[in-house]
Each structure stands twice: as structure tokens, then as C-alpha cells.
Design a protein around this motif. Structure first.
Motif, PDB file in Angstrom:
ATOM      1  N   GLY A 126      31.468  35.872  15.339  1.00  2.54           N
ATOM      2  CA  GLY A 126      32.139  34.651  15.736  1.00  2.54           C
ATOM      3  C   GLY A 126      31.576  34.126  17.042  1.00  2.54           C
ATOM      4  O   GLY A 126      30.575  34.627  17.548  1.00  2.54           O
ATOM      5  N   CYS A 136      38.322  32.847  13.400  1.00  2.00           N
ATOM      6  CA  CYS A 136      37.798  34.185  13.738  1.00  2.00           C
ATOM      7  C   CYS A 136      38.932  35.161  14.087  1.00  2.00           C
ATOM      8  O   CYS A 136      38.972  36.261  13.534  1.00  2.00           O
ATOM      9  CB  CYS A 136      36.771  34.093  14.863  1.00  2.00           C
ATOM     10  N   PRO A 156      34.194  32.402  10.606  1.00  2.00           N
ATOM     11  CA  PRO A 156      33.386  33.569  10.933  1.00  2.00           C
ATOM     12  C   PRO A 156      32.398  33.897   9.814  1.00  2.00           C
ATOM     13  O   PRO A 156      32.554  33.450   8.683  1.00  2.00           O
ATOM     14  CB  PRO A 156      34.418  34.685  11.073  1.00  2.00           C
TER      15      PRO A 156
END
Length: 88
Positions: free
Chosen positions: A9, A17, A57
Motif C-alpha cells: 500500500g 489498505c 492495495p
């Protein structure tokens, strides 16, 4: 060596994230978080693997690679690995 969930992330990924990290924790999935701002070499490698297109992410588990929030993948890791304790 057993695979580990790696969550990539950035500092400005403030919603998705952390949500993936929380899911891994809740499901008892061991994970490593890598901040791509601090590890640009990892960002470059991931860009190559993903042909330059990705959303945060970015997650890897063994040979598996996916982008974005995908709780089903984390749940599957938790379910498939009998060594992990899953939270209800």
C-alpha cells in the motif's frame, strides 16, 4: 517455507489498505505490510507484473497476485490453511 500474505500500500491509501489489513487480522491470516512509498523497488516490480495497471492495495500470497479489496481471497486463505484460527 509457507506463503505469507503480503499487502502493498501507500500512505495515501487510507481506506482500502487498512480495511484489508483489518480483515487479515480478523481472520488470523499472517501478513506483512509493505509501504510502496518506502520501497520503490517493490513498486517497480509490481508494475511490471501487472503491466502497469493496478489499484491499491496489491496483495500477494504465494504465486497468487490480486489488486484492490478482495475479502474473498483473504477468507479463502484463512479457510484453506487449517493451521490458522479463523474468527467468527
Amino acid at each position: 517455507m509457507d506463503p505469507i500474505l503480503t499487502i502493498y500500500g501507500r500512505k495515501d491509501c487510507r481506506l482500502r489498505c487498512p480495511a484489508v489489513v483489518r480483515r487479515a487480522i480478523r481472520k488470523g491470516v499472517p501478513y506483512k505490510y509493505v509501504d510502496l512509498d518506502e520501497h520503490p523497488e517493490d513498486a517497480q516490480q509490481l508494475r511490471k507484473r501487472l503491466n502497469g495497471e493496478a489499484e491499491l492495495p496489491i496483495c500477494t500470497y504465494g504465486d497468487d497476485l490480486w489488486t484492490g479489496v478482495n475479502f474473498d481471497k483473504i477468507d479463502a486463505i484463512s479457510t484453506a490453511d487449517s493451521r490458522l484460527k479463523t474468527a467468527s
